[in-house]
Design a protein around this motif. Structure first.
Motif, short mmCIF file in Angstrom:
data_model
loop_
_atom_site.label_atom_id
_atom_site.label_comp_id
_atom_site.label_asym_id
_atom_site.label_seq_id
_atom_site.Cartn_x
_atom_site.Cartn_y
_atom_site.Cartn_z
N SER A 157 81.66 46.01 103.75
CA SER A 157 81.03 44.53 103.79
C SER A 157 81.10 43.00 102.84
O SER A 157 80.50 43.35 101.73
CB SER A 157 79.48 44.65 104.42
OG SER A 157 78.57 43.53 104.76
N GLU B 264 77.88 42.04 108.60
CA GLU B 264 79.10 42.39 108.76
C GLU B 264 79.77 43.09 108.28
O GLU B 264 79.19 43.61 106.92
CB GLU B 264 80.08 41.01 108.02
CG GLU B 264 81.44 40.74 108.25
CD GLU B 264 82.58 41.84 107.75
OE1 GLU B 264 83.16 42.02 107.94
OE2 GLU B 264 82.12 42.14 106.18
N LEU B 265 80.50 44.44 108.89
CA LEU B 265 81.41 45.28 108.06
C LEU B 265 82.41 45.58 109.15
O LEU B 265 83.35 45.00 110.04
CB LEU B 265 80.51 46.50 109.10
CG LEU B 265 78.96 46.63 108.93
CD1 LEU B 265 78.71 47.72 109.96
CD2 LEU B 265 78.95 46.92 107.35
N GLU C 161 86.46 45.72 112.80
CA GLU C 161 85.38 44.29 112.01
C GLU C 161 83.95 44.06 113.51
O GLU C 161 84.07 44.24 114.24
CB GLU C 161 85.75 43.14 111.48
CG GLU C 161 84.45 42.49 110.82
CD GLU C 161 84.97 40.87 110.60
OE1 GLU C 161 84.55 40.75 110.16
OE2 GLU C 161 86.28 40.59 111.34
N THR D 72 78.87 39.31 111.50
CA THR D 72 77.36 38.94 110.80
C THR D 72 76.47 39.21 112.26
O THR D 72 76.72 38.37 112.90
CB THR D 72 77.01 38.72 109.52
OG1 THR D 72 77.72 38.62 108.43
CG2 THR D 72 75.46 37.50 109.21
#
Length: 181
Positions: free
Chosen positions: A28, A54-55, A96, A99
């Protein structure tokens, strides 16, 4: 003898390189070990911005057909922990979540489902530990699944989602972030 040792070392390096597996990894850009007021829930006694982090993930195992994300607080004083985020049916071509994807429905990948949390809401519900309770750990996990659809919906409770995840998981990767008030 030196020549034999060199050949053994080179053989070991070559074999390790050829057969090494890439590790399924979650990262992240928004989290650095602790969550902040940006991720903190807005409500339930908290006044944060409630933005999901965010990942991104990489190196999913062969056979992966979809992904799921959960965020869980095992330190919540409930006797069973607290589920803050449950996302399933993330398409296999996605790696992904941007965010605030957990709060803004237009940012979540098409086809993904955000189930209810222990707050009783659909989507991201950030950290909100009791004031003075100390640090809580928030375990964020991405699951590589062997099915493209988990068979749950936006009203499925986290325990049932977790049961289905357990049955369909090929691999999982987690990061832990801490927060206290």
């Amino acid at each position: 003898m030196k020549k034999l040792n060199l050949i053994l070392v080179l053989s070991l390096i070559f074999t390790t390189t050829i057969f090494a597996q890439k590790t399924f990894t979650l990262t992240s850009k928004d989290l650095g070990g602790e969550t902040t007021k940006i991720q903190e829930f807005n409500g339930f006694g908290c006044s944060g911005e409630n933005q999901s982090p965010e990942l991104s993930w990489k190196n999913a195992p062969e056979g992966t057909k979809s992904f799921a994300i959960t965020m869980y607080d095992p330190d919540a004083p409930t006797g069973s922990g607290f589920w803050h985020w449950v996302v399933v049916d993330i398409p296999v071509n996605v790696n992904e979540l941007v965010t605030n994807a957990g709060t803004k429905s237009n940012l979540i990948p098409k086809g993904a489902i955000q189930s209810i949390t222990d707050y009783g809401i659909k989507g991201f519900g950030g950290p909100c530990p009791p004031a003075g309770h100390g640090f809580h750990q928030y375990i964020i996990t991405v699951y590589a699944l062997k099915t493209d659809k988990l068979g749950t919906n936006e009203n499925t409770n986290p325990a049932v989602v977790g049961f289905n995840l357990w049955n369909q998981t090929l691999a999982k990767a987690s990061i832990v972030a801490y927060y206290k008030r």
